[in-house]
Design a protein around this motif. Structure first.
Motif, PDB file in Angstrom:
ATOM      1  N   ALA A 110       0.837  -1.200   0.000  1.00 59.46           N
ATOM      2  CA  ALA A 110       0.000   0.000   0.000  1.00 59.46           C
ATOM      3  C   ALA A 110       0.871   1.248   0.000  1.00 59.46           C
ATOM      4  O   ALA A 110       1.902   1.308   0.673  1.00 59.46           O
ATOM      5  CB  ALA A 110      -0.914  -0.004   1.223  1.00 59.46           C
ATOM      6  N   ALA A 111       0.446   2.246  -0.771  1.00 60.82           N
ATOM      7  CA  ALA A 111       1.203   3.493  -0.867  1.00 60.82           C
ATOM      8  C   ALA A 111       1.030   4.325   0.402  1.00 60.82           C
ATOM      9  O   ALA A 111      -0.017   4.291   1.045  1.00 60.82           O
ATOM     10  CB  ALA A 111       0.740   4.289  -2.079  1.00 60.82           C
ATOM     11  N   LEU A 112       2.065   5.069   0.759  1.00 59.56           N
ATOM     12  CA  LEU A 112       1.989   6.006   1.874  1.00 59.56           C
ATOM     13  C   LEU A 112       1.373   7.305   1.369  1.00 59.56           C
ATOM     14  O   LEU A 112       1.957   8.014   0.565  1.00 59.56           O
ATOM     15  CB  LEU A 112       3.386   6.283   2.441  1.00 59.56           C
ATOM     16  N   GLY A 113       0.172   7.580   1.856  1.00 56.77           N
ATOM     17  CA  GLY A 113      -0.500   8.832   1.524  1.00 56.77           C
ATOM     18  C   GLY A 113      -0.818   9.596   2.787  1.00 56.77           C
ATOM     19  O   GLY A 113      -0.509   9.162   3.902  1.00 56.77           O
ATOM     20  N   ALA A 114      -1.467  10.743   2.628  1.00 58.37           N
ATOM     21  CA  ALA A 114      -1.802  11.564   3.788  1.00 58.37           C
ATOM     22  C   ALA A 114      -2.730  10.826   4.744  1.00 58.37           C
ATOM     23  O   ALA A 114      -2.604  10.948   5.968  1.00 58.37           O
ATOM     24  CB  ALA A 114      -2.452  12.866   3.322  1.00 58.37           C
ATOM     25  N   ALA A 115      -3.658  10.036   4.214  1.00 59.51           N
ATOM     26  CA  ALA A 115      -4.600   9.308   5.074  1.00 59.51           C
ATOM     27  C   ALA A 115      -3.875   8.278   5.928  1.00 59.51           C
ATOM     28  O   ALA A 115      -4.143   8.148   7.131  1.00 59.51           O
ATOM     29  CB  ALA A 115      -5.673   8.635   4.219  1.00 59.51           C
ATOM     30  N   GLU A 116      -2.951   7.535   5.316  1.00 60.58           N
ATOM     31  CA  GLU A 116      -2.204   6.519   6.065  1.00 60.58           C
ATOM     32  C   GLU A 116      -1.319   7.177   7.127  1.00 60.58           C
ATOM     33  O   GLU A 116      -1.194   6.671   8.249  1.00 60.58           O
ATOM     34  CB  GLU A 116      -1.344   5.693   5.114  1.00 60.58           C
ATOM     35  N   LEU A 117      -0.714   8.295   6.773  1.00 64.16           N
ATOM     36  CA  LEU A 117       0.121   9.018   7.726  1.00 64.16           C
ATOM     37  C   LEU A 117      -0.721   9.507   8.901  1.00 64.16           C
ATOM     38  O   LEU A 117      -0.332   9.369  10.071  1.00 64.16           O
ATOM     39  CB  LEU A 117       0.794  10.192   7.015  1.00 64.16           C
ATOM     40  N   ALA A 118      -1.890  10.058   8.610  1.00 64.49           N
ATOM     41  CA  ALA A 118      -2.772  10.564   9.660  1.00 64.49           C
ATOM     42  C   ALA A 118      -3.243   9.441  10.572  1.00 64.49           C
ATOM     43  O   ALA A 118      -3.275   9.590  11.802  1.00 64.49           O
ATOM     44  CB  ALA A 118      -3.969  11.281   9.038  1.00 64.49           C
TER      45      ALA A 118
END
Length: 459
Positions: A110-118
């Motif tokens: 899975a890609a690291l995006g803003a949602a995953e970071l949050a």
């Protein structure tokens, strides 16, 4: 793979090493330094049991190991300056925008995006005082993270309640390492079970030189034998460099109503003997809220101490850290001699944070890896003190000081002024414990004093 591995922003690693300012831990001689990096083999790390138990990476040794499987957002140089690793930062009118690095993917794919970071940072807020301190200047951080976890998008916006120039430094802490839903991270190695990893060709900073990673849990004696026989390239949990940054600090924290217990202990406590008998090196007695590495004092602030106490109290400590149990037992004896019956209760680090915040216990031993700058480090101490209004007031005043040197000096001054008033008693501070194979090349330390093994290789 060739030895022309790239580092930050595609620049060859050897050209960015001076810019990063990472302290060289082990270096080859002139001939070795000129040699071509060797690809292949297995990086073998021997871990003492307490290091292996630290799967969350809260100790310097645990964080160094965890960084091979789950890297932080950014990495600090020896001066405490952040360099992008999995994300970059952009200051905005409202605060800070965190932009995940294109191509950064978790072990699951899975890609690291803003949602995953949050989502990952929201989980960190639930159990880490360091994470809460790092985001303390963010306006209503839990709600911001929840909203952006739902919205997603190319970047994570952090609106600030007040200026906080050291926010980027705080975000580089391992406590805010990006994690996926199953706890997986983004590191130079992909996990293959509990003990093994394989080199990740997709790691944004480039594939590591060894093909594999092997973690072995050994006793101190067995680990040293493995290191001597070159059956391991590093032993974590033993030894260390006394001159390296010591930022893993242990405090005794009390409820406000139980604060007289701290004064009672402070009047009877010999910190140097405590370190010598129960903690071991590399460690230093810790009289001030900030450690010596951050300009902390070498004398404790005076507390008005009662001659005797009475009653009972409960002290929480982390079960997997032998030094904490030994220190807890010593404190138990000191309070017993002063007329207080102290009961000890072992917890996991996460359970201790949860139970303490829920109101259990009168005292707790809290060990935290402090950021390498005085203002963010003082933010962690204020978080441990549990005074939200006081923390907000202190951080707003410090954040208004935009000159870095002046802000650091003001933070040290406030630490001196607050010592004795906060329900926090500093005990000792420790550095990274590690022994390395002399033949290991391109091993560095970051600004937190952690081992950086991303580029490690051997002839």
């Amino acid at each position: 793979m060739s030895s022309g591995r790239t580092g930050l922003r595609g620049t060859p690693w050897r050209s960015v090493a001076p810019w990063l300012g990472l302290v060289l831990v082990v270096a080859a001689g002139p001939a070795g330094a000129a040699a071509r990096a060797r690809d292949g083999g297995t990086l073998r790390l021997a871990l003492l049991p307490e290091v292996r138990a630290d799967r969350a990476g809260e100790t310097p040794e645990g964080a160094s190991v965890r960084g091979l499987l789950a890297a932080p957002v950014c990495r600090l140089d020896a001066g405490g300056h952040p360099g992008p690793l999995l994300a970059s930062f952009q200051r905005t009118a409202e605060g800070l925008s965190v932009v995940p690095r294109p191509g950064a993917r978790f072990a699951s794919g899975a890609a690291l995006g803003a949602a995953e970071l949050a989502r990952g940072w929201a989980r960190a807020l639930e159990h880490s005082p360091v994470a809460r301190a790092a985001l303390a200047a963010v306006r209503d951080a839990p709600a911001v993270l929840e909203q952006q976890a739902r919205a997603g998008g190319p970047s994570l916006g952090l609106p600030l309640a007040h200026p906080w120039p050291d926010l980027e430094v705080a975000l580089c802490h391992p406590a805010l390492t990006p994690t996926g839903g199953e706890g997986e991270g983004i590191g130079p190695y992909l996990p293959e079970g509990a003990e093994r990893g394989k080199a990740s060709p997709a790691f944004p900073e480039g594939r590591p030189h060894p093909d594999a990673l092997l973690l072995s849990t050994l006793s101190r004696r067995a680990g040293q034998r493995a290191l001597d026989s070159r059956g391991a390239q590093a032993l974590l949990g033993d030894g260390g460099d006394p001159s390296a940054p010591a930022l893993f600090a242990t405090y005794l924290v009390s409820r406000t109503a139980s604060q007289p217990l701290l004064a009672l202990l402070d009047s009877r406590l010999d910190r140097a003997a405590l370190v010598r008998s129960f903690v071991g090196g590399p460690a230093l007695p810790r009289p001030g809220l900030l450690p010596p590495a951050l300009g902390g004092p070498d004398r404790a602030s005076a507390r008005a101490a009662p001659g005797r106490g009475s009653g009972t109290a409960l002290l929480l400590y982390v079960a997997d850290r032998p030094a904490q149990r030994a220190v807890a037992e010593r404190l138990q004896i000191l309070l017993r001699d002063a007329g207080v019956q102290l009961t000890l209760a072992a917890r996991t680090a996460e359970a201790l944070d949860r139970d303490w915040r829920a109101g259990q216990g009168e005292l707790a031993l809290r060990s935290v890896l402090l950021p390498p700058l005085p203002a963010p480090a003082l933010a962690v101490v204020l978080e441990l003190a549990g005074d939200v209004a006081g923390q907000r007031r202190e951080l707003a005043a410090l954040g208004a000081v935009f000159d870095a040197a002046e802000r650091a000096a003001r933070s040290r001054e406030r630490a001196l002024q607050l010592a004795g008033a906060l329900p926090v008693l500093p005990l000792h501070v420790e550095g990274l414990r590690a022994r390395l194979d002399p033949g290991l090349i391109d091993v560095r330390r970051d600004g937190l004093g952690l081992l950086v093994l991303d580029d490690a290789w051997w002839p």
